[in-house]
Design an enzyme around this catalytic site. Structure first.
Site, PDB file in Angstrom:
ATOM      1  CG  ASP A 450      -1.999   0.979   1.252  1.00 37.16           C
ATOM      2  OD1 ASP A 450      -2.250   1.589   0.193  1.00 37.16           O
ATOM      3  OD2 ASP A 450      -2.630   1.166   2.306  1.00 37.16           O
ATOM      4  CD  GLU A 453      -0.346   5.432  -3.962  1.00 42.33           C
ATOM      5  OE1 GLU A 453      -1.048   4.413  -4.105  1.00 42.33           O
ATOM      6  OE2 GLU A 453       0.113   5.789  -2.867  1.00 42.33           O
ATOM      7  CG  ASP A 573      -8.066   4.876   0.979  1.00 40.35           C
ATOM      8  OD1 ASP A 573      -8.052   3.636   1.085  1.00 40.35           O
ATOM      9  OD2 ASP A 573      -7.166   5.600   1.401  1.00 40.35           O
TER      10      ASP A 573
END
Length: 916
Positions: A450, A453, A573
């Site tokens: 996770d 990015e 999300d």
């Protein structure tokens, strides 16, 4: 898990600068063109059949920087259905997606000396391949790609006075190229984003590609993945033609789609186009994934249901979750933990109080014994802590991204962190070792990567504050507490062209690694930013596969071109709203086109808590996502499917069907792995000439034949579903179906606990009897569902089944470790025949799998008049009238059902009978 603020909150001055930097140039770009393009000054045929040319700028200017004076133009038909066009600096090597990261053919290196001009260049020339034809114009230089079979122009980079875009522009930090498009072309792709208008690209919506940690509730903004590829579907005289276009470039970019043109504005790298001839949508994805890598094989259990939450504070909580699913009789295969199991939110650690290792190992032994699995999160940020072994070994191996010679400092959940540089081979080895060490500590079954990015709670160049604790344990954990200074003093931190980052024209280094930071071999974060999640996925895949040689399961938030070869994806999300439920379908379908078919959204929404009605409807959709997981936020009330009895009932119904369909879904996983075919698909994949389906974003197919038509609007107890022409049978009640003669919308009943799932004619679908865990469901007898058009006098149906040892890294047909079966059925002159052709039957025979029952739908006649022939044994049959909605209401067909067949799956069989 991510910061919960839905969008970044920059200062007012940043907003003003954003407006000045982006809005004004873009508003004026429709009338002000940047330069006059290039002219072709030399062209020659290469030794490998490619074209090599030199382009010279016609008139230089300094808008967004000086033009690169000479470019090298390279074109090659790399296969009969793939054409590459590559344009770069003729004299200097420029940044490209690394060839070791995404293997592919390499063009020739830059020229060592200037090519002589060709005195006589044709104004228009042609370079023809098997399926595609490249034409190019010398002055100003432009190129077009045409389909050979019908002459249709697929891409045309020319610009004239009437066009609202420039000719080719190529500067160090600004590349621009455009294509004209027909008004009726339907485009799909260019993600990742939450698209308010559905799956089709919508004129004048923004499409920015730059991996960014902002919540998926932000619509039409650059989200976690960068996929600069689109599919173009056109209908010409009733016949459909699809093609694909990839611009392989990892730099940030804006893509402007007007409906009649598409313009790329990229802040670095090269122009590297790949054109895929199609002509069907499935062909396009097949050709695309043959270049970027076939989707990863998934273990069987990955197609079961998954439960997660950020906020399972201790081991007893997840023990209760597993027990409550069992009590509610809701299937569950995988339990997940977010960072709750960690010691101080540090990767590869265990909290000794809340997740004591001895008790955790006991728990894992219990769930592993019944076939359940355990997956945990890993974030890339490594805590700066001299007593933390992972950090110590990382520093010793020099694995972190640097800025001004020191490891770049950011902040994520554990506080101050450094970020591993996965472009560095030493980092890949170190990461694999840390995975191995953690697996020795806790035998997890998969990893969830996770925040990759990369996400950073701070901006600019930061230092650890003296005299105060950061973070101090109070307030939201995503507030920056480091001492930081903004960096805008380099052209990498402040490029001349501002992409629409985060949907607000944020600086490219906003809430991520500073773009002037440096990776291995001097690679700039500016260039490699959107590759971070991809490179981490590759490293994680190597690390997991190296532990026990098993097939890895990895879920990654950030993705790039080629990520599907290594990981599954969830859409980040999202919000517990009806709008986000609808967005989830479009995003899922886009990722099938991107070559990442194992995809799903957080069922019921990540935050805030959904309504009971919404959660009912969401599990009815989510039960048919390829990746099906309920996940919720730390600050939201609990939303496991058993929390509401009504939701539990919907879950038992929808997941019950999913678990019966597991052999079908797993076979689709095999098809994805060998051909790239998406698991979940838009309807136009099976019905490309049915133009009514081109914009449909609230229904989807699983494979070629199973259609899901969910309720996605509040308060509705019916659903208006589009049925392409043909006969569709209700999988929950096979005696009822829909007959759609020309393709039409049909209103279906859909009370709260009902989801409409239909099976198309001419299909054969293998099913099993379901179970609470996929391991148990996989041992139950098979049934075959065969569908013909209602009342057909003649017909042919097909299906297939792939079975293997799902722990093996490779997914292929092989002796002793897998079995593949083609199923066939025909009806002709009143005779029905069903048979199989088995490859490598030993694996299925050793497992003892049998086909217990057979249901054949749509037969004309009223009953079986001659006994079923099966190895000279007569089998009893039942007949049932079928009722169709959408026709004249009269029953025109029957379903013949058979039980007690006990046919070994691993042996060929042949059944036939006569109908009255």
């Amino acid at each position: 898990m991510v910061s919960l603020s839905p969008t970044p909150t920059p200062l007012v001055s940043l907003c003003l600068l954003s407006f000045l930097a982006f809005c004004i140039p873009q508003c004026s770009s429709a009338v002000t063109k940047i330069g006059l393009g290039y002219r072709l000054i030399s062209i020659q045929n290469g030794a490998d059949g490619a074209l090599l040319g030199t382009l010279q700028v016609k008139q230089s200017n300094n808008i967004y920087g000086p033009d690169i004076p000479l470019l090298r133009f390279y074109a090659k038909h790399e296969s009969e259905n793939r054409l590459r066009v590559h344009i770069t600096d003729a004299k200097k090597q420029r940044w490209e997606v690394p060839y070791d990261l995404l293997p592919r053919e390499q063009p020739p290196p830059p020229l060592k000396k200037k090519k002589k001009k060709n005195k006589y260049l044709r104004s228009v020339s042609e370079y023809s391949g098997s399926e595609l034809v490249l034409t190019y114009t010398s002055d100003p230089f432009s190129f077009a790609v045409k389909r050979k079979s019908n002459g249709d122009t697929l891409f045309n980079s020319s610009s004239d006075d009437t066009d609202p875009f420039s000719s080719l522009v190529f500067k160090d930090q600004y590349l621009e190229i455009s294509t004209k498009l027909p008004q009726d072309a339907s485009l799909y792709g260019l993600g990742e984003s939450s698209q308010t208008h559905g799956i089709k690209l919508y004129p004048n919506d923004p499409y920015t590609l730059y991996t960014t940690d902002i919540a998926a509730i932000n619509v039409n903004a650059d989200l976690y993945g960068s996929h600069p590829v689109y599919m173009d579907l056109r209908n010409e005289g009733g016949k459909a033609y699809a093609h694909g276009v990839l611009l392989l470039n990892s730099n940030g970019m804006d893509v402007f789609y007007t409906g009649t043109s598409l313009t790329y504005k990229v802040i670095g790298g090269v122009i590297d186009f790949y054109f895929f001839a199609g002509p069907s949508p499935l062909d396009v994805v097949d050709q695309y994934t043959s270049l970027i890598g076939r989707p990863a094989p998934m273990p069987y259990w990955a197609f079961g249901f998954h439960q997660c939450r950020w906020g399972y504070h201790n081991l007893s909580v997840i023990e209760d979750v597993v027990e409550n699913y069992q009590k509610a009789k809701i299937p569950l295969d995988v339990i997940w933990t977010d960072d709750d199991h960690m010691d101080g939110k540090k990767d590869f650690t265990l909290n000794p109080v809340n997740y004591p290792r001895p008790k955790l190992l006991e728990f894992l032994e219990r769930i592993h014994s019944i076939g359940m699995k355990y997956v945990v999160i890993v974030d890339p940020g490594i805590a700066v802590n001299t007593s933390y072994g992972v950090y110590q070994r990382g520093m010793a191996n020099d694995v972190f991204i640097k800025h001004d010679g020191d490891p770049f400092l950011g902040q994520v959940w554990p506080g101050a962190v450094h970020f591993p540089d996965f472009l560095n081979p030493k980092t890949v080895s170190w990461w694999a070792d840390e995975i191995h060490r953690f697996h020795d500590l806790v035998p997890v079954d998969g990893l969830w990567i996770d925040m990759n990015e990369v996400s950073n709670f701070c901006n600019g160049k930061c230092t650890i504050p003296e005299g105060r604790i950061c973070p101090n344990g109070t307030g939201p954990g995503w507030i920056c507490c480091l001492d930081c200074k903004n960096m805008t003093n380099t052209k990498w931190d402040d490029p001349p062209y501002k992409i629409n980052a985060s949907g607000i024209v944020a600086p490219v280094g906003y809430k991520t690694i500073a773009t002037s930071a440096v990776h291995y071999n001097g690679v700039l974060e500016y260039d490699a930013h959107s590759l971070y999640g991809f490179s981490q996925s590759i490293a994680t895949h190597k690390g997991l596969q190296g532990i026990e040689g098993k097939r890895p399961f990895i879920l990654s938030r950030s993705t790039f071109v080629g990520s599907g070869k290594y990981v599954a994806h969830w859409t980040g999300d999202n919000q517990g709203t009806w709008e986000n439920l609808r967005y989830s379908i479009s995003t899922m379908l886009n990722f099938g086109i991107f070559g990442i078919p194992m995809v799903g959204s957080d069922i019921c929404g990540f935050y805030p808590q959904p309504t009971e009605e919404l959660c009912n409807r969401w599990i009815e959709v989510g039960a048919f996502y390829p990746f099906s997981r309920d996940h919720a936020n730390y600050y939201s009330p609990r939303q496991e499917l058993y929390q509401w009895e009504s939701v539990a009932e919907s879950a038992r119904n929808a997941l019950g069907m999913r678990y019966k369909l597991l052999p079908y879904l797993y076979t689709l996983n095999y098809e994805a792995h060998v051909s790239g075919a998406p698991i979940a698909r838009p309807l136009f994949f099976s019905f490309p000439s049915f133009t009514e389906s081109y914009g449909l974003s609230t229904q989807f197919l699983l494979g070629s034949s199973v259609m899901v038509s969910p309720v996605v609007e509040q308060g509705q107890t019916q659903v208006k579903a589009l049925f392409p022409p043909g006969t569709w049978y209700n999988l929950f009640d096979m005696a009822h179906g829909v007959v759609s003669k020309d393709g039409s919308y049909v209103t279906l009943d859909a009370p709260l606990h009902v989801v409409n799932v239909h099976l198309y004619e001419n299909a054969i679908v293998p099913m099993q009897q379901g179970g609470m865990v996929s391991k148990d469901a996989r041992t139950t007898p098979f049934s075959l569902i065969v569908t013909f058009p209602a009342g057909a006098k003649e017909g042919e149906a097909k299906g297939n089944l792939f079975l293997d040892d799902d722990e093996l890294p490779e997914m292929k047909i092989a002796s002793g470790s897998s079995t593949y079966i083609d199923f066939h059925a025909t009806i002709k002159d009143g005779t029905v025949r069903v048979w199989s052709q088995v490859e490598e039957g030993k694996f299925a025979l050793d497992k003892g799998w049998v086909i217990e029952s057979l249901n054949v739908l749509g037969l004309s006649g009223s009953k079986v008049v001659m006994g079923v022939a099966l190895s000279h044994v007569n089998v009893s049959t039942t007949e049932q009238q079928l009722y169709g909605q959408g026709d004249d209401g009269e029953s025109k067909a029957v379903m013949v059902g058979m039980n007690g067949l006990n046919i070994p799956v691993g042996k060929n069989f042949d059944i036939s009978w006569k109908m009255e």
